[in-house]
Design a protein around this motif. Structure first.
Motif, PDB file in Angstrom:
ATOM      1  N   ARG A 120     -12.154   1.861   2.172  1.00 20.25           N
ATOM      2  CA  ARG A 120     -12.369   0.545   3.213  1.00 20.25           C
ATOM      3  C   ARG A 120     -11.988  -0.522   2.220  1.00 20.25           C
ATOM      4  O   ARG A 120     -11.051  -1.420   2.651  1.00 20.25           O
ATOM      5  CB  ARG A 120     -13.576   0.329   3.402  1.00 20.25           C
ATOM      6  N   ARG A 121     -12.109  -0.426   0.920  1.00 15.65           N
ATOM      7  CA  ARG A 121     -11.723  -1.562  -0.008  1.00 15.65           C
ATOM      8  C   ARG A 121     -10.263  -1.665  -0.139  1.00 15.65           C
ATOM      9  O   ARG A 121      -9.723  -2.790  -0.112  1.00 15.65           O
ATOM     10  CB  ARG A 121     -12.600  -1.694  -1.212  1.00 15.65           C
ATOM     11  N   MET A 151      -7.938  -0.213   1.758  1.00 18.01           N
ATOM     12  CA  MET A 151      -7.276  -0.668   2.982  1.00 18.01           C
ATOM     13  C   MET A 151      -7.421  -2.142   3.065  1.00 18.01           C
ATOM     14  O   MET A 151      -6.436  -2.783   3.387  1.00 18.01           O
ATOM     15  CB  MET A 151      -8.049   0.143   4.125  1.00 18.01           C
ATOM     16  N   SER A 152      -8.553  -2.910   2.831  1.00 16.48           N
ATOM     17  CA  SER A 152      -8.647  -4.023   3.098  1.00 16.48           C
ATOM     18  C   SER A 152      -7.717  -4.915   1.930  1.00 16.48           C
ATOM     19  O   SER A 152      -7.226  -6.109   2.468  1.00 16.48           O
ATOM     20  CB  SER A 152     -10.148  -4.891   3.106  1.00 16.48           C
ATOM     21  N   ARG A 158      -4.827  -3.915   0.792  1.00 19.89           N
ATOM     22  CA  ARG A 158      -3.536  -3.842   1.190  1.00 19.89           C
ATOM     23  C   ARG A 158      -3.251  -4.559   2.481  1.00 19.89           C
ATOM     24  O   ARG A 158      -2.074  -5.404   2.658  1.00 19.89           O
ATOM     25  CB  ARG A 158      -3.443  -2.345   1.695  1.00 19.89           C
ATOM     26  N   GLN A 159      -4.291  -4.936   3.278  1.00 19.82           N
ATOM     27  CA  GLN A 159      -4.205  -5.822   4.505  1.00 19.82           C
ATOM     28  C   GLN A 159      -4.044  -7.358   3.913  1.00 19.82           C
ATOM     29  O   GLN A 159      -3.331  -8.159   4.334  1.00 19.82           O
ATOM     30  CB  GLN A 159      -5.203  -5.655   5.444  1.00 19.82           C
ATOM     31  N   ARG A 160      -4.750  -7.582   2.792  1.00 16.60           N
ATOM     32  CA  ARG A 160      -4.940  -8.867   2.341  1.00 16.60           C
ATOM     33  C   ARG A 160      -3.430  -9.432   1.533  1.00 16.60           C
ATOM     34  O   ARG A 160      -2.973 -10.306   1.905  1.00 16.60           O
ATOM     35  CB  ARG A 160      -6.079  -9.194   1.633  1.00 16.60           C
ATOM     36  N   THR A 161      -2.857  -8.241   0.873  1.00 17.23           N
ATOM     37  CA  THR A 161      -1.753  -8.224   0.324  1.00 17.23           C
ATOM     38  C   THR A 161      -0.585  -8.576   1.452  1.00 17.23           C
ATOM     39  O   THR A 161       0.403  -9.435   1.343  1.00 17.23           O
ATOM     40  CB  THR A 161      -1.304  -7.236  -0.538  1.00 17.23           C
ATOM     41  N   ALA A 162      -0.623  -7.687   2.506  1.00 16.99           N
ATOM     42  CA  ALA A 162       0.512  -7.894   3.810  1.00 16.99           C
ATOM     43  C   ALA A 162       0.279  -9.180   4.411  1.00 16.99           C
ATOM     44  O   ALA A 162       1.288  -9.825   4.503  1.00 16.99           O
ATOM     45  CB  ALA A 162       0.189  -6.834   4.655  1.00 16.99           C
ATOM     46  N   ILE A 163      -0.798  -9.902   4.467  1.00 14.61           N
ATOM     47  CA  ILE A 163      -1.048 -11.227   4.964  1.00 14.61           C
ATOM     48  C   ILE A 163      -0.511 -12.165   4.101  1.00 14.61           C
ATOM     49  O   ILE A 163       0.201 -13.137   4.733  1.00 14.61           O
ATOM     50  CB  ILE A 163      -2.619 -11.381   5.479  1.00 14.61           C
ATOM     51  N   TRP A 164      -0.691 -11.916   2.810  1.00 18.11           N
ATOM     52  CA  TRP A 164      -0.534 -13.090   1.908  1.00 18.11           C
ATOM     53  C   TRP A 164       1.380 -13.027   1.714  1.00 18.11           C
ATOM     54  O   TRP A 164       1.877 -14.092   1.700  1.00 18.11           O
ATOM     55  CB  TRP A 164      -0.951 -13.039   0.532  1.00 18.11           C
TER      56      TRP A 164
END
Length: 70
Positions: A6-7, A9-10, A12-18
């Motif tokens: 879970r950590r 994945m989140s 990766r999501q934060r990196t994609a958002i930034w």
């Protein structure tokens, strides 16, 4: 799913958002720079238009022309 998954994945999501935010800012700044550059370098002194007093059906003329009369 484990806590570690879970950590990850989140993260990766934060990196994609930034990355998306950064790309958007770069595009925004580039577009604005282009508009300023075009406005400063391609501003013509005189454009074709009807001179004051000339009359054509449906035509408009400048109130005061900056162009010299020829």
């Amino acid at each position: 799913m484990s806590e570690v998954a879970r950590r990850a994945m989140s993260a990766r999501q934060r990196t994609a958002i930034w990355l998306a935010v950064g790309t958007g800012l770069v595009l925004l700044l580039g577009a604005n720079w282009h508009l300023v550059h075009v406005a400063l370098t391609s501003q013509p002194e005189c454009v074709a238009h009807l001179r004051q007093g000339e009359s054509r059906h449906g035509g408009f003329s400048a109130a005061r022309s900056a162009c010299s009369t020829r």
